[in-house]
Design a protein around this motif. Structure first.
Motif, PDB file in Angstrom:
ATOM      1  N   THR A   1     -16.101   0.174  -4.326  1.00 39.37           N
ATOM      2  CA  THR A   1     -15.554   1.391  -4.918  1.00 39.37           C
ATOM      3  C   THR A   1     -14.629   2.098  -3.948  1.00 39.37           C
ATOM      4  OG1 THR A   1     -17.552   1.682  -6.249  1.00 39.37           O
ATOM      5  CG2 THR A   1     -16.121   3.607  -6.001  1.00 39.37           C
ATOM      6  N   ASP A   2     -13.365   2.261  -4.325  1.00 40.58           N
ATOM      7  CA  ASP A   2     -12.382   3.065  -3.600  1.00 40.58           C
ATOM      8  C   ASP A   2     -12.145   2.625  -2.158  1.00 40.58           C
ATOM      9  OD1 ASP A   2     -11.982   4.630  -5.846  1.00 40.58           O
ATOM     10  OD2 ASP A   2     -13.469   6.132  -5.246  1.00 40.58           O
ATOM     11  N   VAL A   3     -12.308   1.338  -1.868  1.00 38.36           N
ATOM     12  CA  VAL A   3     -12.015   0.837  -0.517  1.00 38.36           C
ATOM     13  C   VAL A   3     -11.049  -0.338  -0.604  1.00 38.36           C
ATOM     14  CG1 VAL A   3     -14.096   1.676   0.616  1.00 38.36           C
ATOM     15  CG2 VAL A   3     -14.161  -0.511  -0.559  1.00 38.36           C
ATOM     16  N   ASN A   4      -9.989  -0.133  -1.346  1.00 36.20           N
ATOM     17  CA  ASN A   4      -8.967  -1.158  -1.497  1.00 36.20           C
ATOM     18  C   ASN A   4      -7.872  -0.964  -0.445  1.00 36.20           C
ATOM     19  OD1 ASN A   4     -10.179  -1.959  -4.204  1.00 36.20           O
ATOM     20  ND2 ASN A   4      -9.559   0.149  -4.623  1.00 36.20           N
TER      21      ASN A   4
ATOM     22  N   THR B   1      -5.683   2.823   2.930  1.00 35.05           N
ATOM     23  CA  THR B   1      -6.784   2.612   1.991  1.00 35.05           C
ATOM     24  C   THR B   1      -6.394   3.290   0.681  1.00 35.05           C
ATOM     25  OG1 THR B   1      -8.433   2.564   3.750  1.00 35.05           O
ATOM     26  CG2 THR B   1      -9.230   3.042   1.540  1.00 35.05           C
ATOM     27  N   ILE B   2      -6.644   2.625  -0.432  1.00 34.76           N
ATOM     28  CA  ILE B   2      -6.289   3.173  -1.742  1.00 34.76           C
ATOM     29  C   ILE B   2      -7.517   3.174  -2.654  1.00 34.76           C
ATOM     30  CG2 ILE B   2      -5.525   0.937  -2.651  1.00 34.76           C
ATOM     31  CD1 ILE B   2      -3.296   2.423  -4.155  1.00 34.76           C
ATOM     32  N   ASN B   3      -7.622   4.201  -3.481  1.00 38.61           N
ATOM     33  CA  ASN B   3      -8.775   4.284  -4.376  1.00 38.61           C
ATOM     34  C   ASN B   3      -8.599   3.382  -5.591  1.00 38.61           C
ATOM     35  OD1 ASN B   3      -6.821   5.713  -5.751  1.00 38.61           O
ATOM     36  ND2 ASN B   3      -8.107   7.501  -6.168  1.00 38.61           N
ATOM     37  N   ASP B   4      -9.648   3.250  -6.399  1.00 36.00           N
ATOM     38  CA  ASP B   4      -9.610   2.351  -7.560  1.00 36.00           C
ATOM     39  C   ASP B   4      -8.591   2.793  -8.606  1.00 36.00           C
ATOM     40  OD1 ASP B   4     -11.545   0.816  -6.395  1.00 36.00           O
ATOM     41  OD2 ASP B   4     -13.205   1.610  -7.587  1.00 36.00           O
ATOM     42  N   ALA B   5      -8.362   4.107  -8.697  1.00 40.11           N
ATOM     43  CA  ALA B   5      -7.388   4.612  -9.669  1.00 40.11           C
ATOM     44  C   ALA B   5      -5.957   4.447  -9.187  1.00 40.11           C
ATOM     45  CB  ALA B   5      -7.671   6.084  -9.957  1.00 40.11           C
ATOM     46  N   ALA B   6      -5.786   4.014  -7.954  1.00 32.32           N
ATOM     47  CA  ALA B   6      -4.465   3.786  -7.351  1.00 32.32           C
ATOM     48  C   ALA B   6      -3.606   5.043  -7.347  1.00 32.32           C
ATOM     49  CB  ALA B   6      -3.745   2.644  -8.046  1.00 32.32           C
ATOM     50  N   ASN B   7      -4.254   6.219  -7.187  1.00 28.08           N
ATOM     51  CA  ASN B   7      -3.491   7.471  -7.161  1.00 28.08           C
ATOM     52  C   ASN B   7      -3.740   8.285  -5.889  1.00 28.08           C
ATOM     53  OD1 ASN B   7      -6.043   8.476  -7.577  1.00 28.08           O
ATOM     54  ND2 ASN B   7      -5.656   9.175  -9.676  1.00 28.08           N
ATOM     55  N   SER B   8      -4.456   7.700  -4.944  1.00 24.50           N
ATOM     56  CA  SER B   8      -4.719   8.397  -3.686  1.00 24.50           C
ATOM     57  C   SER B   8      -4.831   7.385  -2.556  1.00 24.50           C
ATOM     58  CB  SER B   8      -6.024   9.209  -3.792  1.00 24.50           C
ATOM     59  OG  SER B   8      -6.324   9.835  -2.565  1.00 24.50           O
TER      60      SER B   8
ATOM     61  N   ILE C   1       9.800   2.139  -2.984  1.00 30.71           N
ATOM     62  CA  ILE C   1       8.590   2.095  -2.154  1.00 30.71           C
ATOM     63  C   ILE C   1       7.911   0.746  -2.407  1.00 30.71           C
ATOM     64  CG2 ILE C   1       6.412   3.204  -1.532  1.00 30.71           C
ATOM     65  CD1 ILE C   1       7.432   5.791  -2.683  1.00 30.71           C
ATOM     66  N   PRO C   2       8.431  -0.319  -1.808  1.00 30.11           N
ATOM     67  CA  PRO C   2       7.820  -1.635  -2.019  1.00 30.11           C
ATOM     68  C   PRO C   2       6.405  -1.671  -1.446  1.00 30.11           C
ATOM     69  CG  PRO C   2       9.440  -1.730  -0.256  1.00 30.11           C
ATOM     70  CD  PRO C   2       9.561  -0.379  -0.845  1.00 30.11           C
ATOM     71  N   GLN C   3       5.477  -2.203  -2.239  1.00 31.73           N
ATOM     72  CA  GLN C   3       4.102  -2.235  -1.782  1.00 31.73           C
ATOM     73  C   GLN C   3       3.332  -3.383  -2.401  1.00 31.73           C
ATOM     74  OE1 GLN C   3       1.496   0.996  -3.507  1.00 31.73           O
ATOM     75  NE2 GLN C   3       3.482   1.804  -4.174  1.00 31.73           N
ATOM     76  N   LEU C   4       2.278  -3.736  -1.716  1.00 30.56           N
ATOM     77  CA  LEU C   4       1.374  -4.776  -2.179  1.00 30.56           C
ATOM     78  C   LEU C   4      -0.032  -4.182  -2.159  1.00 30.56           C
ATOM     79  CD1 LEU C   4       0.743  -7.776  -2.885  1.00 30.56           C
ATOM     80  CD2 LEU C   4       0.522  -8.180  -0.420  1.00 30.56           C
ATOM     81  N   GLN C   5      -0.686  -4.196  -3.327  1.00 36.62           N
ATOM     82  CA  GLN C   5      -2.028  -3.638  -3.447  1.00 36.62           C
ATOM     83  C   GLN C   5      -3.048  -4.761  -3.542  1.00 36.62           C
ATOM     84  OE1 GLN C   5      -2.257  -0.850  -6.688  1.00 36.62           O
ATOM     85  NE2 GLN C   5      -0.540   0.378  -5.942  1.00 36.62           N
ATOM     86  N   LEU C   6      -4.102  -4.631  -2.740  1.00 33.55           N
ATOM     87  CA  LEU C   6      -5.201  -5.589  -2.748  1.00 33.55           C
ATOM     88  C   LEU C   6      -6.435  -4.849  -3.248  1.00 33.55           C
ATOM     89  CD1 LEU C   6      -4.501  -7.158   0.767  1.00 33.55           C
ATOM     90  CD2 LEU C   6      -3.693  -7.960  -1.457  1.00 33.55           C
TER      91      LEU C   6
END
Length: 198
Positions: A23-26, A40-47, A12-17
């Motif tokens: 808060t939680d709007v990554n 959209t990914i949360n700060d904990a990178a688990n959702s 699952i190749p991915q790029l996180q910004l």
């Protein structure tokens, strides 16, 4: 910085910004299950929450509503159909709303100098309906290449209906022009009549 090609090779190749000041709007960009996704990914990178998906197998494109649960703007590539409010368009353009508190509607507005119109047909024999900018208190329906010439039926802001005229002077104003003049009411199984009630 990357000078040249950058390749992320994974199941699952991915790029996180990740934004450090919110808060939680990554944002996350990834490829998974044959789909390219922007989420959209949360700060904990688990959702994550879906925002945009391209299905590489079908070419379908989905834009999601605020919760990221359902595609509400959907391009069906194989059927070449667009769904607004539905991911199963059964017409070239299919607009659907499942919220009983709000009606499904289509708004066409021109704040400039042109007409707000819908045309159905070929380039030379359109059925044209809409509001003529030069006569904005009248709804027009007719046949022609432009709304200005589509004066077969007019409903003005006073509720007057004009047939054959763009300036109805009565609740129903019929102007047949040259030729036969009148209104014909015909029935094959009952008495035909026009009644004038006081």
């Amino acid at each position: 910085t990357v000078d040249g090609d950058a390749v992320i090779n994974d199941t699952i190749p991915q790029l996180q910004l990740m934004e450090s000041d919110t808060t939680d709007v990554n944002s996350v960009i990834k490829t998974t299950a044959g789909q390219f996704r922007i989420q959209t990914i949360n700060d904990a990178a688990n959702s994550t929450t879906n925002r945009f998906i391209i299905d590489h197998g079908t070419g379908d494109i989905s834009f999601y509503e605020d919760t990221g649960t359902t595609a509400k703007f959907f391009w069906d590539a194989s059927a070449e159909s667009l769904g607004i409010g539905t991911s199963s368009p059964d017409k070239l353009v299919h607009i659907e709303r499942n919220d009983t508190s709000t009606a499904a509607s289509l708004k066409i507005k021109n704040s400039g100098t042109g007409d707000a119109t819908i045309q159905v047909g070929t380039s030379s024999t359109n059925v044209v309906f809409g509001v003529d900018n030069s006569d904005s208190d009248k709804f027009k329906l007719g046949f022609g290449s432009a709304l200005e010439s589509a004066g077969d039926f007019v409903l003005d802001s006073s509720g007057n209906v004009g047939i054959g005229t763009t300036t109805p002077e009565k609740p129903l104003h019929v102007n047949s022009g040259t030729g036969n003049i009148g209104i014909r009411v015909e029935s094959t199984d009952a008495t035909s009549s026009i009644e004038f009630m006081d």
